[in-house]
Write an enzyme that holds these catalytic residues in place. Structure first.
Site, PDB file in Angstrom:
ATOM      1  N   ASP A  46       0.840  -1.201   0.000  1.00 58.77           N
ATOM      2  CA  ASP A  46       0.000   0.000   0.000  1.00 58.77           C
ATOM      3  C   ASP A  46       0.869   1.242   0.000  1.00 58.77           C
ATOM      4  OD1 ASP A  46      -2.914   1.077   0.626  1.00 58.77           O
ATOM      5  OD2 ASP A  46      -1.503   2.230   1.853  1.00 58.77           O
ATOM      6  N   TYR A  51       3.210   9.623  -0.531  1.00 55.73           N
ATOM      7  CA  TYR A  51       4.281   9.015   0.270  1.00 55.73           C
ATOM      8  C   TYR A  51       5.665   9.202  -0.369  1.00 55.73           C
ATOM      9  CZ  TYR A  51       0.329   6.454   2.417  1.00 55.73           C
ATOM     10  OH  TYR A  51      -0.848   6.111   3.021  1.00 55.73           O
ATOM     11  N   LYS A  79      -2.603   5.815  -4.393  1.00 54.70           N
ATOM     12  CA  LYS A  79      -3.698   6.759  -4.096  1.00 54.70           C
ATOM     13  C   LYS A  79      -3.447   8.111  -4.753  1.00 54.70           C
ATOM     14  CE  LYS A  79      -3.657   4.677   0.514  1.00 54.70           C
ATOM     15  NZ  LYS A  79      -2.244   4.592   0.910  1.00 54.70           N
ATOM     16  N   HIS A 112      -7.480   9.580  -2.131  1.00 54.99           N
ATOM     17  CA  HIS A 112      -6.868   9.522  -0.796  1.00 54.99           C
ATOM     18  C   HIS A 112      -7.772  10.123   0.295  1.00 54.99           C
ATOM     19  CE1 HIS A 112      -2.532   9.190   0.905  1.00 54.99           C
ATOM     20  NE2 HIS A 112      -3.389   9.096   1.899  1.00 54.99           N
TER      21      HIS A 112
END
Ligand SMILES: NC(=O)C1=CN([C@@H]2O[C@H](COP(=O)(O)OP(=O)(O)OC[C@H]3O[C@@H](n4cnc5c(N)ncnc54)[C@H](OP(=O)(O)O)[C@@H]3O)[C@@H](O)[C@H]2O)C=CC1
Ligand SMILES: O=C(O)C(=O)[C@@H](O)[C@H](O)C(=O)CO
Length: 277
Positions: A46, A51, A79, A112
């Site tokens: 994930d 990120y 996302k 997200h």
């Protein structure tokens, strides 16, 4: 580890019930830690554009494929970030994520956060429907959506989200959202499933873990699995990565489950979706 069970999402796609989360994994560590997770038996990763580590995740998938684990045996979620909401911006953001990952397709693509003040989540979701139709993603879903956001998608879109990824752990059990998910055929995926580590110090969790001869993290991951959640714990060491997936040799009792149900106190460890825009 014994392979995690798989759950079938609404579009008929199978997803491993246990995955490895990569929030706050530095870009330079992502390939190594995602590779550790795959080596330990995880089959789901994930990540998110936000990120900054999609490239490392893609590298781990490619290296695993070179080592004999086919791409199609690994389930990759990423996302769409808040500033990319809107129909055309979402399509462009997906292209960037796919290119960072170095993959031909993504297994699950999520919005997200709903960012209700932007007023764009419905048209953004229509872009995800387009990606699904074009075969560039195998499943689409959302994250941090509240009942009213899910009901708007149900009323205005064609494909229901396969999952809603939400903060969920023993201190925040999200009964209302889970009821709405069940009604709409959406799978519940738990983010910060260990409450960012804080739950592990809860004395009830520690007692239950000790009774089974497992660690508090293992007891909590097991609780998620027995509740039917998809669960994606993050850890920074190979030992913890393996520990969190070694959860198939014991079972929590009905009494354990009742005691953990009693820990719900509506406490978030991350952001409140109504405040993220
Ligand atoms: N959609 C969304 O908005 C969000 C999605 N997520 C996703 O969910 C994933 C998991 O959530 P996350 O917020 O990372 O937090 P988690 O609840 O998974 O907890 C991670 C923390 O617990 C510690 N930990 C992990 N395993 C153990 C263990 N066995 N013993 C002791 N401590 C342990 C880790 O320490 P250490 O790292 O030092 O090992 C880290 O501090 C994210 O990585 C991300 O993929 C998360 C937040 C929001
Ligand atoms: O990890 C994510 O996916 C997030 O969006 C969050 O961590 C979020 O930014 C948050 O909850 C910060 O506390």
């Amino acid at each position: 580890m014994t392979q995690a069970p798989r759950v079938t999402l609404s579009g008929g796609i199978d997803m491993p019930q246990l995955g490895f989360g990569l929030y706050k994994v530095p870009a330079e560590d992502a390939a190594r830690l995602a590779g550790e997770a795959l080596g330990a038996g995880y089959r789901s990763l994930d990540t998110a554009a936000m990120y900054g580590n999609e490239a490392g995740v893609g590298l781990a998938v490619a290296e695993a494929a070179d080592g004999g684990l086919p791409r199609e045996d690994v389930f990759v979620t990423t996302k769409l970030w808040n500033s990319d909401q809107g129909y055309d911006p979402a399509l462009r953001a997906f292209d960037r994520s796919l290119s960072a990952l170095g993959l031909d397709y993504v297994d699950l693509y999520l919005i997200h956060w709903p960012c209700p003040a932007r007023g764009l989540f419905v048209e953004t979701y229509r872009a995800l429907e387009r990606l699904l139709e074009d075969g560039r993603v195998r499943a689409i879903g959302v994250s941090n959506f509240q009942p009213e956001h899910l009901r708007r998608l149900a009323a205005e879109c064609t494909v229901m989200p396969a999952v809603n990824q939400i903060e969920l752990h023993p201190w925040l059990q999200q009964d209302l959202l889970k009821t709405v998910h069940a009604e709409l055929g959406i799978r519940t995926e738990a983010w910060s499933p260990l409450g960012r580590g804080r739950i592990l110090r809860d004395p009830v969790i520690a007692e239950i873990a000790a009774a089974h001869g497992v660690s508090p993290a293992q007891a909590v991951v097991r609780w998620h699995l027995q509740c039917g959640h998809i669960v994606i714990p993050k850890a920074s060491s190979p030992e913890r990565i393996r520990e969190n997936a070694d959860v198939f040799g014991f079972e929590l009792t009905a009494d354990d489950l009742d005691r953990i149900a009693g820990l719900d106190r509506g406490e978030r460890t991350g952001s409140d979706p109504s405040e993220v825009n």
